[in-house]
Enzyme design. Structure first.
Site, PDB file in Angstrom:
ATOM      1  N   HIS A  21       0.849  -1.183   0.000  1.00 17.20           N
ATOM      2  CA  HIS A  21       0.000   0.000   0.000  1.00 17.20           C
ATOM      3  C   HIS A  21       0.886   1.234   0.000  1.00 17.20           C
ATOM      4  CE1 HIS A  21      -3.751  -2.161   0.681  1.00 17.20           C
ATOM      5  NE2 HIS A  21      -3.069  -2.945   1.503  1.00 17.20           N
ATOM      6  N   CYS A  33      -2.350   5.126  -4.356  1.00  9.05           N
ATOM      7  CA  CYS A  33      -2.883   3.765  -4.421  1.00  9.05           C
ATOM      8  C   CYS A  33      -4.010   3.683  -5.458  1.00  9.05           C
ATOM      9  CB  CYS A  33      -3.384   3.335  -3.047  1.00  9.05           C
ATOM     10  SG  CYS A  33      -3.409   1.559  -2.804  1.00  9.05           S
TER      11      CYS A  33
END
Length: 109
Positions: A21, A33
């Protein structure tokens, strides 16, 4: 950090993997992201829509992991289209990496 690994065999992209992430912002507001996900899933959707190639997809149920393996036996015209779509994906991911390099890293194998 999002780790992107592009695997090539004789300059042909045979697989790519995204793991992790970005942590640029909280979940649901993380533009890095979201951008990386949109680019990669868009490329995979384009492969399905524009070619007869069926990639092998592996992903985690909670997000944060995607791996795509491409068959080596695709017809030449389809494989060329897939390669062009994936090269476009790489260009887009590299654009994100240039701006947000502390949150996404692309590696070529």
């Amino acid at each position: 950090m999002i780790q992107v690994i592009i695997e090539r065999d004789d300059n042909r992209i045979k697989a790519f993997q995204m793991d992790g992430h970005a942590d640029w912002d909280e979940s649901g507001k993380d533009l890095v992201c979201a951008g990386a996900s949109a680019v990669s899933f868009g490329a995979v959707n384009a492969i399905y829509a524009l070619t007869a190639v069926e990639p092998i997809i592996e992903q985690s149920s909670g997000g944060g992991y995607l791996r795509i393996d491409l068959p080596s036996d695709a017809e030449k015209a389809d494989d060329e289209r897939v390669q062009l779509l994936l090269e476009g994906m790489i260009v887009s991911l590299q654009s994100i990496e240039r701006e947000y390099g502390q949150y996404i890293k692309i590696t070529f194998k």
